[in-house]
Design a protein around this motif. Structure first.
Motif, PDB file in Angstrom:
ATOM      1  N   ARG A  73       6.678   2.675   8.803  1.00  0.00           N
ATOM      2  CA  ARG A  73       7.342   2.448   7.500  1.00  0.00           C
ATOM      3  C   ARG A  73       8.653   1.700   7.689  1.00  0.00           C
ATOM      4  O   ARG A  73       9.004   0.794   6.918  1.00  0.00           O
ATOM      5  CB  ARG A  73       7.596   3.785   6.797  1.00  0.00           C
ATOM      6  CG  ARG A  73       6.330   4.439   6.257  1.00  0.00           C
ATOM      7  CD  ARG A  73       6.643   5.841   5.753  1.00  0.00           C
ATOM      8  NE  ARG A  73       5.444   6.603   5.536  1.00  0.00           N
ATOM      9  CZ  ARG A  73       4.866   6.784   4.337  1.00  0.00           C
ATOM     10  NH1 ARG A  73       5.405   6.269   3.254  1.00  0.00           N
ATOM     11  NH2 ARG A  73       3.774   7.497   4.239  1.00  0.00           N
ATOM     12  N   CYS A  78       5.626  -0.680   5.439  1.00  0.00           N
ATOM     13  CA  CYS A  78       4.372  -0.318   4.766  1.00  0.00           C
ATOM     14  C   CYS A  78       4.675   0.776   3.733  1.00  0.00           C
ATOM     15  O   CYS A  78       5.688   1.478   3.814  1.00  0.00           O
ATOM     16  CB  CYS A  78       3.303   0.117   5.769  1.00  0.00           C
ATOM     17  SG  CYS A  78       3.756   1.489   6.818  1.00  0.00           S
ATOM     18  N   ASP A  79       3.785   0.886   2.776  1.00  0.00           N
ATOM     19  CA  ASP A  79       4.006   1.825   1.664  1.00  0.00           C
ATOM     20  C   ASP A  79       3.375   3.186   1.922  1.00  0.00           C
ATOM     21  O   ASP A  79       3.628   4.150   1.193  1.00  0.00           O
ATOM     22  CB  ASP A  79       3.407   1.232   0.381  1.00  0.00           C
ATOM     23  CG  ASP A  79       3.992  -0.130   0.082  1.00  0.00           C
ATOM     24  OD1 ASP A  79       5.235  -0.234   0.044  1.00  0.00           O
ATOM     25  OD2 ASP A  79       3.226  -1.099  -0.089  1.00  0.00           O
ATOM     26  N   GLY A  80       2.504   3.245   2.914  1.00  0.00           N
ATOM     27  CA  GLY A  80       1.833   4.498   3.249  1.00  0.00           C
ATOM     28  C   GLY A  80       1.087   4.311   4.549  1.00  0.00           C
ATOM     29  O   GLY A  80       1.130   3.232   5.160  1.00  0.00           O
ATOM     30  N   THR A  81       0.438   5.363   4.996  1.00  0.00           N
ATOM     31  CA  THR A  81      -0.399   5.253   6.198  1.00  0.00           C
ATOM     32  C   THR A  81      -1.648   6.104   5.997  1.00  0.00           C
ATOM     33  O   THR A  81      -1.628   7.078   5.242  1.00  0.00           O
ATOM     34  CB  THR A  81       0.318   5.763   7.471  1.00  0.00           C
ATOM     35  OG1 THR A  81       0.710   7.121   7.281  1.00  0.00           O
ATOM     36  CG2 THR A  81       1.533   4.927   7.829  1.00  0.00           C
ATOM     37  N   ASN A  82      -2.710   5.731   6.684  1.00  0.00           N
ATOM     38  CA  ASN A  82      -3.838   6.654   6.868  1.00  0.00           C
ATOM     39  C   ASN A  82      -3.656   7.296   8.234  1.00  0.00           C
ATOM     40  O   ASN A  82      -3.483   6.599   9.241  1.00  0.00           O
ATOM     41  CB  ASN A  82      -5.183   5.922   6.831  1.00  0.00           C
ATOM     42  CG  ASN A  82      -5.553   5.481   5.436  1.00  0.00           C
ATOM     43  OD1 ASN A  82      -5.417   4.315   5.105  1.00  0.00           O
ATOM     44  ND2 ASN A  82      -5.992   6.409   4.616  1.00  0.00           N
ATOM     45  N   ARG A 105      -0.485   1.085   5.613  1.00  0.00           N
ATOM     46  CA  ARG A 105      -1.129   0.670   4.360  1.00  0.00           C
ATOM     47  C   ARG A 105      -0.080   0.120   3.400  1.00  0.00           C
ATOM     48  O   ARG A 105       1.060   0.587   3.380  1.00  0.00           O
ATOM     49  CB  ARG A 105      -1.847   1.862   3.699  1.00  0.00           C
ATOM     50  CG  ARG A 105      -2.978   2.450   4.523  1.00  0.00           C
ATOM     51  CD  ARG A 105      -4.103   1.441   4.777  1.00  0.00           C
ATOM     52  NE  ARG A 105      -4.634   0.883   3.564  1.00  0.00           N
ATOM     53  CZ  ARG A 105      -5.647   1.415   2.866  1.00  0.00           C
ATOM     54  NH1 ARG A 105      -6.247   2.504   3.294  1.00  0.00           N
ATOM     55  NH2 ARG A 105      -6.071   0.837   1.765  1.00  0.00           N
ATOM     56  N   TYR A 106      -0.492  -0.850   2.624  1.00  0.00           N
ATOM     57  CA  TYR A 106       0.376  -1.487   1.646  1.00  0.00           C
ATOM     58  C   TYR A 106      -0.266  -1.360   0.272  1.00  0.00           C
ATOM     59  O   TYR A 106      -1.505  -1.427   0.163  1.00  0.00           O
ATOM     60  CB  TYR A 106       0.556  -2.974   1.996  1.00  0.00           C
ATOM     61  CG  TYR A 106       1.145  -3.176   3.375  1.00  0.00           C
ATOM     62  CD1 TYR A 106       2.522  -3.255   3.553  1.00  0.00           C
ATOM     63  CD2 TYR A 106       0.312  -3.238   4.490  1.00  0.00           C
ATOM     64  CE1 TYR A 106       3.065  -3.415   4.828  1.00  0.00           C
ATOM     65  CE2 TYR A 106       0.848  -3.398   5.766  1.00  0.00           C
ATOM     66  CZ  TYR A 106       2.219  -3.479   5.924  1.00  0.00           C
ATOM     67  OH  TYR A 106       2.748  -3.627   7.182  1.00  0.00           O
ATOM     68  N   THR A 107       0.547  -1.208  -0.731  1.00  0.00           N
ATOM     69  CA  THR A 107       0.019  -1.148  -2.085  1.00  0.00           C
ATOM     70  C   THR A 107      -0.853  -2.380  -2.329  1.00  0.00           C
ATOM     71  O   THR A 107      -0.443  -3.494  -2.015  1.00  0.00           O
ATOM     72  CB  THR A 107       1.196  -1.123  -3.098  1.00  0.00           C
ATOM     73  OG1 THR A 107       2.065  -0.060  -2.719  1.00  0.00           O
ATOM     74  CG2 THR A 107       0.704  -0.896  -4.518  1.00  0.00           C
ATOM     75  N   ASN A 108      -2.043  -2.136  -2.832  1.00  0.00           N
ATOM     76  CA  ASN A 108      -2.983  -3.238  -3.121  1.00  0.00           C
ATOM     77  C   ASN A 108      -3.328  -4.086  -1.896  1.00  0.00           C
ATOM     78  O   ASN A 108      -3.500  -5.302  -2.017  1.00  0.00           O
ATOM     79  CB  ASN A 108      -2.431  -4.156  -4.230  1.00  0.00           C
ATOM     80  CG  ASN A 108      -2.174  -3.385  -5.508  1.00  0.00           C
ATOM     81  OD1 ASN A 108      -2.941  -2.487  -5.851  1.00  0.00           O
ATOM     82  ND2 ASN A 108      -1.087  -3.704  -6.192  1.00  0.00           N
ATOM     83  N   ASP A 109      -3.434  -3.443  -0.709  1.00  0.00           N
ATOM     84  CA  ASP A 109      -3.797  -4.233   0.476  1.00  0.00           C
ATOM     85  C   ASP A 109      -5.297  -4.537   0.536  1.00  0.00           C
ATOM     86  O   ASP A 109      -5.768  -5.249   1.425  1.00  0.00           O
ATOM     87  CB  ASP A 109      -3.306  -3.581   1.779  1.00  0.00           C
ATOM     88  CG  ASP A 109      -3.914  -2.209   2.040  1.00  0.00           C
ATOM     89  OD1 ASP A 109      -5.028  -1.929   1.563  1.00  0.00           O
ATOM     90  OD2 ASP A 109      -3.272  -1.409   2.742  1.00  0.00           O
ATOM     91  N   LYS A 112     -10.605  -0.745   1.816  1.00  0.00           N
ATOM     92  CA  LYS A 112     -11.268   0.416   1.228  1.00  0.00           C
ATOM     93  C   LYS A 112     -12.033   1.109   2.332  1.00  0.00           C
ATOM     94  O   LYS A 112     -12.699   0.448   3.131  1.00  0.00           O
ATOM     95  CB  LYS A 112     -12.237  -0.008   0.135  1.00  0.00           C
ATOM     96  CG  LYS A 112     -11.551  -0.533  -1.110  1.00  0.00           C
ATOM     97  CD  LYS A 112     -12.446  -0.350  -2.335  1.00  0.00           C
ATOM     98  CE  LYS A 112     -11.683  -0.585  -3.635  1.00  0.00           C
ATOM     99  NZ  LYS A 112     -11.113  -1.936  -3.726  1.00  0.00           N
TER     100      LYS A 112
END
Ligand code: AMP
Length: 135
Positions: A73, A78-82, A105-109, A112
């Motif tokens: 981050r 990045c906006d989040g992670t898995n 992870r990024y918003t709207n990356d 899926k």
């Protein structure tokens, strides 16, 4: 314990970009990232799954995964992670040596994970829940 691609990396027989190492685990960059920065927190010993792994080691690996999440981050914004474990081949695990994926992870990356969803029959979820209760 068996040799795995990750024990070979641990022992320096295969090159890697190593981000961290201690007695219980080490962290490398995933060579085939879902998103750049994808890294793996790998148990020092090749436990096949979380069931084989001592709780203290698993706890420590999760602490390190948390630090990697913060680092991703901080550096990549990045906006989040898995944060995930494929736990045995049936779940998609390809390397039979316990590791935690930390994936930026990024918003709207647009990535899926693509799991199809199952559907419970009437009353089935409650019944199954009774059998799965940890007590
Ligand atoms: P899994 O499917 O959960 O077992 O994930 C194994 C991961 O290891 C995959 O994401 C691979 O891209 C990664 N991987 C395999 N070989 C290497 C390697 N030599 N260096 C870095 N990552 C690797």
């Amino acid at each position: 314990m068996e040799e795995t691609i990750f024990t070979k990396i641990r022992d320096g027989k295969i090159p890697s970009v190593t981000l961290y190492k201690d007695e219980q685990c080490f962290v490398i960059m995933d060579i085939n990232p879902i998103i750049k920065g994808h890294c793996l927190v790998i148990a020092d010993k090749p436990y096949k799954n979380i069931g084989e792994c001592p709780q203290s080691v698993l706890n420590h690996m999760m602490e390190v995964a948390k630090k990697m999440d913060a680092k991703l981050r901080d550096v990549l914004h990045c906006d989040g992670t898995n944060v995930m474990i494929n736990n045995d081949p049936a779940s998609g695990q390809e390397v039979p040596h316990l590791h935690i994926h930390v994936i930026p992870r990024y918003t709207n990356d647009g990535r899926k994970f693509g799991f199809a969803h199952d559907k419970y029959e009437e009353g089935e979820m409650v019944k199954l829940g009774e059998r799965l209760c940890l007590g």
